[in-house]
Every structure is written in C-alpha cells, then in structure tokens.
Enzyme design. Structure first.
Site, mmCIF file in Angstrom:
data_model
loop_
_atom_site.group_PDB
_atom_site.id
_atom_site.type_symbol
_atom_site.label_atom_id
_atom_site.label_comp_id
_atom_site.label_asym_id
_atom_site.label_seq_id
_atom_site.Cartn_x
_atom_site.Cartn_y
_atom_site.Cartn_z
ATOM 1 C CG ASP A 177 -46.475 51.109 -27.985
ATOM 2 O OD1 ASP A 177 -46.866 50.088 -26.805
ATOM 3 O OD2 ASP A 177 -46.676 50.882 -29.438
ATOM 4 C CG ASP A 231 -47.886 44.666 -30.873
ATOM 5 O OD1 ASP A 231 -46.683 44.140 -31.291
ATOM 6 O OD2 ASP A 231 -48.284 44.675 -29.174
ATOM 7 C CB THR A 283 -46.519 45.840 -23.859
ATOM 8 O OG1 THR A 283 -47.573 45.735 -25.190
ATOM 9 C CG2 THR A 283 -46.658 44.983 -23.367
ATOM 10 C CB SER A 284 -51.945 47.878 -25.207
ATOM 11 O OG SER A 284 -52.014 49.203 -24.335
ATOM 12 C CE LYS A 332 -49.158 51.885 -23.819
ATOM 13 N NZ LYS A 332 -47.836 51.195 -24.914
ATOM 14 C CG ASP A 383 -46.776 52.491 -32.841
ATOM 15 O OD1 ASP A 383 -47.804 51.682 -33.264
ATOM 16 O OD2 ASP A 383 -47.193 52.267 -31.637
#
Length: 222
Positions: A17, A19, A110-111, A142, A167
């Site tokens: 991931d 961030d 990543t989103s 996600k 995270d």
C-alpha cells in the site's frame, strides 16, 4: 527490536500500500478532505475517520449530499490533493527497504488515483515501481481483493505467494481476501490496531534480502 514479520517464509513478491505504508501523506490528505467536507456543509471529523485506505469515489458516495456529481467531485478532490503535497515524507526506512528489491518483485497497490500516487511518491523521494495498481485500474477497490490480485497477476506470481504491506483495515481485509500474507506498518497510527498480523512501526529495523532463487525474505538490518 520488534519481531521480524514472517521471518520464517520467503515470497515471490512484496505488494505495498502507499499512504501510511510507504509514505506519510496524512497531513495533506486531511487538509484536502477537510476542505471538501466544509464545502459541502459536513463536519470533517467523522469523514476523516473513515476515508483512509479506500478510493475517494467510495468516500464521496458515502458522504456527499444527494444529487452530487460524484465523478466531478472526485476529479476536483484529486486536483486539490495533487496541488498540496506539503509535508509528504517517506515512512522511516522505506526508501532503503524498497531499494533492495528487484523491480520485477514488488508493486505499489494504492487506493489513490495514478496521477496523485505518482506525485506523492515523488514528493516523498520514492521512485514509482514499474507495476503500480491504483484507483484507476480497478472497478472494486479495497477492501475487495481486486487491487492485490491484479498486482500479483501483473508481476506474474500467485497472490498466496505474496507479502502485502498495509496500514489500514480496508487494505488488511483486501490482502487477506487475496490470500496473501500481511504485515502491518504502524508508523502513522495514533491508537493500537487489533489484528492477527505482525505489526512493525517502520522499516528501519528491516532489510529485504533476495535469495539465489530470486525469492524474497524479510530479515533484520544490521
């Protein structure tokens, strides 16, 4: 020294991931989302508590007033976030950790939209890897497993042979659903996270090693 996550295993690839996992962009993200909430007459606090780890489109659909042009709002929010990356930094030890990885053995998942992900990584001093799965690449983000499954497919490895670094609860759930092993970075956490997966504060005590057969292992950095 914290325990080394999954020290008893080797992996075909690592999936990170972004961030909160490779970089800390919370300050800039919170500023952009707070401005968005206030423009729409919303209290930023509950929105900020739920927006981490998921695509902006899902958050806006959840919180926007009826009749909102969701796609237009996502586009504007992305521009706002790209324009404000002040304070974005790498998670301690992350640059050295990923520098030890062969390019074909890791990915960012990543989103964030691709343009924003690229800007944030560069602001934190990290070069984007060849394989980067973003909000633009999947129809289900996600906590669905789709982003991690796509990353494994592009790296030509089995999802169950990957170690997902996360995270946020949404990302942890996505990694589990993909069948991958999971390690949790807690550098940006302000409260304990309940999880069955190994927790490490950052990458400073860790080193990624590559075996003769090309498989990856997490070891202690000397």
């Amino acid at each position: 020294m914290p325990a080394i996550p999954h020290a008893d295993r080797t992996f075909a690839a690592f999936l990170f991931d972004m961030d909160g996992t490779l970089i800390d962009s919370i300050a800039s993200a919170n500023r952009a989302w707070s401005r968005w909430a206030l423009r729409h007459g919303l209290d930023p606090a509950p929105l900020l508590a739920t927006m981490h780890g998921v695509r902006a489109v899902e958050t806006i659909r959840r919180w926007a007033p009826p009749g909102t042009d969701v796609e237009a709002e996502v586009a504007q929010l992305t521009r706002d976030e790209i324009d404000d990356v002040a304070g974005t930094v790498a998670i301690p030890g992350a640059p050295a950790f990923v520098a030890d990885l062969p390019a074909a053995r890791w990915a960012v998942v990543t989103s964030a939209p691709r343009a924003l992900a690229h800007v944030r990584l560069m602001a934190a001093g990290l070069t984007p890897p060849p394989v980067m799965i973003t909000a633009d690449d999947v129809s289900q983000g996600k906590p669905a497993p789709d982003p991690f499954l796509l990353a494994a497919r592009q790296l030509e490895v089995a999802p169950r042979d990957c170690l997902v670094w996360e995270d946020a609860p949404a990302g942890i759930t996505a990694g589990e659903a993909a069948g991958a092993a999971v390690a949790v970075i807690t550098a940006t956490h302000h409260q304990p996270l309940e999880t069955r997966h190994p927790l490490v504060p950052n990458y400073e005590p860790l080193k990624a090693t590559v075996a003769a057969d090309g498989r990856l292992r997490v070891t202690a950095r000397n």
